[in-house]
Enzyme design. Structure first.
Site, PDB file in Angstrom:
ATOM      1  CD  GLU A   6       1.844   1.167 -10.384  1.00 23.28           C
ATOM      2  OE1 GLU A   6       2.092   0.271  -9.552  1.00 23.28           O
ATOM      3  OE2 GLU A   6       0.723   1.697 -10.514  1.00 23.28           O
ATOM      4  CE1 TYR A  30       6.272  -0.948  -7.738  1.00 20.15           C
ATOM      5  CE2 TYR A  30       4.439  -2.196  -8.639  1.00 20.15           C
ATOM      6  CZ  TYR A  30       4.977  -0.998  -8.189  1.00 20.15           C
ATOM      7  OH  TYR A  30       4.203   0.137  -8.191  1.00 20.15           O
ATOM      8  CG  ASN A  42      -3.381   1.341 -11.480  1.00 21.69           C
ATOM      9  OD1 ASN A  42      -2.259   1.290 -11.999  1.00 21.69           O
ATOM     10  ND2 ASN A  42      -3.633   0.814 -10.285  1.00 21.69           N
ATOM     11  CD  GLU A  43      -1.337  -2.799 -10.331  1.00 23.51           C
ATOM     12  OE1 GLU A  43      -1.855  -3.239  -9.299  1.00 23.51           O
ATOM     13  OE2 GLU A  43      -0.091  -2.738 -10.494  1.00 23.51           O
ATOM     14  CD  GLU A  92      -1.319   4.670  -5.457  1.00 24.25           C
ATOM     15  OE1 GLU A  92      -0.265   4.061  -5.754  1.00 24.25           O
ATOM     16  OE2 GLU A  92      -2.421   4.102  -5.357  1.00 24.25           O
TER      17      GLU A  92
HETATM   18  O1  AHR Z   1       2.798   1.503  -6.268  1.00 29.01           O
HETATM   19  C1  AHR Z   1       2.006   0.846  -5.321  1.00 29.01           C
HETATM   20  C2  AHR Z   1       0.875   0.074  -5.950  1.00 29.01           C
HETATM   21  O2  AHR Z   1       1.395  -0.967  -6.729  1.00 29.01           O
HETATM   22  C3  AHR Z   1      -0.012   0.806  -6.913  1.00 29.01           C
HETATM   23  O3  AHR Z   1      -1.010   1.535  -6.267  1.00 29.01           O
HETATM   24  C4  AHR Z   1      -0.600  -0.290  -7.729  1.00 29.01           C
HETATM   25  O4  AHR Z   1      -0.933   0.122  -9.024  1.00 29.01           O
HETATM   26  C5  AHR Z   1       0.464  -1.370  -7.689  1.00 29.01           C
HETATM   27  O5  AHR Z   1      -0.054  -2.592  -7.338  1.00 29.01           O
END
Ligand code: AHR
Length: 498
Positions: free
Chosen positions: A300, A244, A172-173, A25
Site C-alpha cells: 500500500e 502513504y 492486513n494491518e 479493495e
Molecule cells: O487503502 C485504504 C486503507 O488504508 C486500507 O484498507 C488499509 O489497509 C490502510 O489503512
C-alpha cells in the site's frame, strides 16, 4: 548542467514487473462501479467487468492485483461471495462508508478480472476475524485440482479448473484495523495460519506474505521477524510495508486540488521518506535474512488527501494532479533502485480510491496523471536495473521541506535498449542534463514527457488536459546525450547503444 552517469555494463538486479502492482479493495467505488458493473449494466462490459477500465489497465500492463483489502480483508468471509448471486449474503461494509455490500463480486469475479487484465493474483486473507480453517479452505477452494470438499464446491459453482494464487497475504494491518495485535502475538498467529496455506500445485507455490509495519514502526518489523524466525526459517516469502504520502496530518490531510507551492514540496518531501523506510526496515530484515530471500512487499503506497468535497468521507475519493504523477515517478524510481530487497509494490488504489490510475463517473472514465506515469514506466517491467547516478540540487520553499530537483532510475530491457525515467520536482526551473554512457556509443534516442502546472488534472469534461507527449529535443554526441527536462515533469527516454 547536471550530469547523469549511466554504466550499462553494471547490472544491479532484476526489476520484477510486480514493482508496478495495484490494489483494489471493497471500498467506495473501487470494485463496484469502478471495475465491476454486473452483466446486465448498460455500461459496456465483459462478464460484468467494464470494458473501458479493463482496456486501460491492459495498456499499462498491470502485473499483479491485490484484493479484497485492506481493512476489508480482515472482515471478509469468502464463502459469502460464492455461489448463485441471488443467494449471496448482503451485509454492511462497516469500515468503509456503511454501505450495503451484496457480495456480487467474490472470488470467481476477482479471478475473472485478473484473467481479463492478464495479471497475477494476490489474495489477502482474514486473520483479524477469520479462522485458520476458513483461510485454509479458501486456498483449497482456489487452488486444489483433485477431489476434495472445497474443490468440489468450486466445481459446483461453475469453475472446473483450479486457479493460480500467486501471492497470499496472511492478514492486513494486524497492528491496527486487522485486530490491534502486538507484533509477538501476530508473529505467533502468522506461524500458525501460514502452516495451512498448502502448496497444492508444487510447480506454482503460493508466495506467502506476512503483515509488516506501518511506516516507521521498526519495532513491528523486528519483533515479527524475531517471532517467526525458527532455525533460520522465516515461514514467509515476503513481509509487507505500508506507507502513504500525507501532506498534512491525519486530521487535516490537505486537498487533492487546492494546494500551494509549499504544500506541493511538502508532499514530495513526504514521498521521499519512502527511501529511508526501505533502508531502515531493510537493515532490520538484513539482520535475520542477510541473503535477502524475503521480499519487502510495499503493498500500500500513494497519496492520501481529504476526500473531494461533497463525497462520502468513507469512500476516499480524490482527484489526481501532476503532483500525483511526480509522487508515482519518485516512488517507482525508488522501488527500482532498491530492487535487491523490494520485490512487489501496490499503489492504493486502482480505481476511484486514493491515488487512482483511473476515475469513473457512471459511463465515463478518465485516465489520471498517475496512469500516465505508470504508462511511461512500464518499460522497466522485467528489465535489469543499470547503475546510474544523477547530480542534483535542492529546490523548495521551506528549509525543512527542500527536495532534490531530480530523481531517476535506468534499466536495460530484454531487447537491449536502455530506459531512463526521470522526474523534475522543481516547479519553476527546467534542468539541462548531460547523460554519459560509460564505454558506449549512442545510436538513437527517443522519449516521451508528461508535464504541466502542479494542479493540472483531467476531468470527465476535459479528459485530456494532462497527457504524455513525444519528446525529441535531444542532442546525441558519441557517448552522451543532452536534453532539457521541463519543470514539474516526468520523462522517459529510450536509448539504443551502438
Ligand atoms: O487503502 C485504504 C486503507 O488504508 C486500507 O484498507 C488499509 O489497509 C490502510 O489503512
Amino acid at each position: 548542467m547536471a550530469k547523469l552517469y549511466v554504466n550499462p555494463k553494471v547490472k544491479k538486479g532484476h526489476l520484477n514487473p510486480e514493482l508496478q502492482g495495484h490494489f483494489s479493495e471493497h471500498l467506495g467505488r473501487c470494485i463496484y462501479e469502478g471495475i465491476y458493473v454486473g452483466e446486465n449494466s448498460d455500461i459496456p462490459n465483459v462478464n460484468g467487468m467494464r470494458t473501458d477500465v479493463v482496456e486501460a489497465l491492459k495498456e499499462i500492463h498491470v502485473p499483479v492485483l491485490r484484493w479484497p483489502g485492506g481493512c476489508f480483508a480482515d472482515e471478509y468471509h469468502w464463502k459469502d461471495g460464492i455461489g448463485p448471486k441471488e443467494g449471496r449474503k448482503k451485509m454492511i461494509n462497516t469500515h468503509w462508508g456503511g454501505v450495503v455490500e451484496d457480495n456480487s463480486f467474490g472470488t470467481h469475479e476477482f479471478m475473472e478480472l485478473c484473467r481479463q487484465v492478464g495479471c497475477k493474483t494476490y489474495i489477502n486473507g482474514n486473520v483479524g476475524s477469520g479462522t485458520v480453517q476458513e483461510m485454509s479452505e479458501w486456498v483449497e477452494y482456489m487452488t486444489f485440482e483433485g477431489v476434495s470438499p472445497m474443490a468440489d464446491l468450486r466445481k459446483k459453482n461453475g469453475h472446473e479448473e483450479a486457479w493460480t494464487v500467486d501471492y497470499f497475504g496472511v492478514g492486513n494491518e494486524n497492528w491496527g484495523c486487522g485486530g490491534n495485535m502486538r507484533p509477538e502475538y501476530y508473529g505467533d498467529l502468522y506461524r500458525r495460519y501460514q502452516t495451512y496455506i498448502r502448496n497444492y500445485d508444487r510447480e506454482k507455490p503460493v508466495y506467502k506474505i506476512a503483515c509488516g509495519a506501518n511506516a516507521g514502526d521498526y519495532h513491528w518489523t523486528d519483533k515479527v521477524l524475531e517471532t517467526t524466525f525458527d532455525h533460520g526459517r522465516g515461514f514467509m516469502n515476503g513481509l509487507s510495508l505500508h506507507y502513504y504520502t500525507v501532506p498534512g496530518d491525519w486530521g487535516k490531510k490537505g486537498s487533492a486540488l487546492e494546494f500551494d507551492e509549499k504544500e506541493y514540496y511538502r508532499t514530495l518531501k513526504a514521498t521521499l521518506k519512502m527511501e529511508e523506510l526501505i533502508k531502515r526496515h531493510g537493515a532490520i530484515m538484513d539482520q535475520y535474512d542477510p541473503e535477502k530471500k524475503i521480499g519487502m512487499v510495499i503493498d500500500e503506497w500513494g497519496t492520501w488527501y481529504d476526500v473531494e468535497p461533497g463525497t462520502n468521507p468513507g469512500f476516499l475519493y480524490q482527484q489526481n494532479t501532476m503532483r500525483d504523477a511526480l509522487v508515482a515517478g519518485i516512488n517507482l524510481n525508488l522501488f527500482n533502485k532498491n530492487c535487491d530487497r523490494v520485490k512487489m509494490a501496490n499503489i492504493a488504489q486502482m480505481v476511484n480510491v486514493l491515488q487512482s490510475v483511473l476515475l469513473t463517473d457512471g459511463k465515463r472514465m478518465v485516465k489520471t496523471p498517475t496512469w500516465y506515469a505508470f504508462h511511461m514506466y512500464q518499460v522497466h517491467q522485467d528489465a535489469e536495473l543499470v547503475e546510474s547516478f544523477v547530480e542534483t540540487r535542492e529546490v523548495g520553499q521551506e528549509e525543512e521541506n527542500k527536495v532534490p530537483n531530480l530523481t531517476e532510475s535506468v534499466s536495460q530491457s530484454q531487447d537491449g535498449k536502455l530506459h531512463l525515467t526521470l522526474t523534475n520536482l522543481s516547479l519553476d526551473e527546467a534542468e539541462d542534463i548531460e547523460s554519459i554512457f560509460a564505454d558506449s556509443q549512442v545510436k538513437a534516442v527517443k522519449g516521451t514527457v508528461l508535464t504541466g502546472k502542479m494542479q493540472a488534472h483531467n476531468t470527465f469534461d476535459e479528459p485530456d488536459q494532462v497527457h504524455e507527449e513525444a519528446f525529441s529535443a535531444i542532442t546525441v554526441k558519441e557517448d552522451r546525450i543532452s536534453f532539457t527536462i521541463p519543470a514539474c515533469s516526468v520523462l522517459h527516454l529510450e536509448v539504443e547503444l551502438a
